[in-house]
Write an enzyme that holds these catalytic residues in place. Sequence first.
Site, PDB file in Angstrom:
ATOM      1  N   TYR A 150     -26.250  18.193  20.805  1.00 58.78           N
ATOM      2  CA  TYR A 150     -26.881  17.287  21.762  1.00 58.78           C
ATOM      3  C   TYR A 150     -26.428  17.613  23.178  1.00 58.78           C
ATOM      4  CZ  TYR A 150     -27.909  12.769  24.037  1.00 58.78           C
ATOM      5  OH  TYR A 150     -28.348  11.774  24.884  1.00 58.78           O
ATOM      6  N   LYS A 154     -28.723  18.848  26.325  1.00 61.46           N
ATOM      7  CA  LYS A 154     -28.841  18.000  27.506  1.00 61.46           C
ATOM      8  C   LYS A 154     -28.255  18.679  28.750  1.00 61.46           C
ATOM      9  CE  LYS A 154     -30.864  14.191  26.017  1.00 61.46           C
ATOM     10  NZ  LYS A 154     -32.148  13.718  26.586  1.00 61.46           N
TER      11      LYS A 154
END
Length: 252
Positions: A150, A154
């Site tokens: 993640y 991001k």
Amino acid sequence: MMLQGRVVLVSGGTSGVGASAARAAAREGASVVVTGRRREQGEKVAAEFGGRYVPCDVADVAQVRAAVDAVVAEFGRVDGLVNAAGLTSRGTLLNTTPELFDAHMAVNLRGPFFLMQAVVADMVRRGEPGAIVNVISEARRGGAPVLAPYVAAKAGLAGLTRNAAYAHRGDRIRINGLDIGWTDTDGEDAIQREFHGAGDDWREQASKKLPLGRLADPDEIADMIVFLLSARSGVVTGSVLDWDQAVVGAHD
């Protein structure tokens, strides 16, 4: 009515921050198109404000392009884009599989990339200004060990935000991002229960540990998204703004 007459596309608009952003944009006068994988939920959200639902899994580039084409075919243009679709399933550096890594890249980075590509292409073709807001995460600076894929995705989205903003300043297309913190959404509830064994009181327990005594509210984030989409935010572009109660870099 900060978005009066604008056409705004919201990815991940079927729930959470995306749904709140869609509602807020509609309240400010925009014609809003909601995208997401869950048709029933998407149609329900869009029906709240007389908007439009277009099915789209952002992990599929063909669906991304088809969704933007559908909006342009119906409304003639796209003036604003909110990239709010996101995947937050857990994985560490040691236990993340190639499949999980690729899933995070597809939803959290590749999807926003090609949504921006299609929307910016429409804006450039028409020679008209526009605005894009990418929902990122304060975790992109490092995050928890269980957020490895993640965070990787991001962090890429934050860099992409600045790159695209710089590339299209001359086209009067403003592109900004929000590094949001821990937020009270249905998706977060599901993650806490599935991956962390949380009970019904997890929100209360989490709130006790936070400086301001509560989780962030999606509706508050939506207000900032609308502001960044609107002319009220002036010439601001290429900014990735902290939207959290944590103060990055500060420590005792």
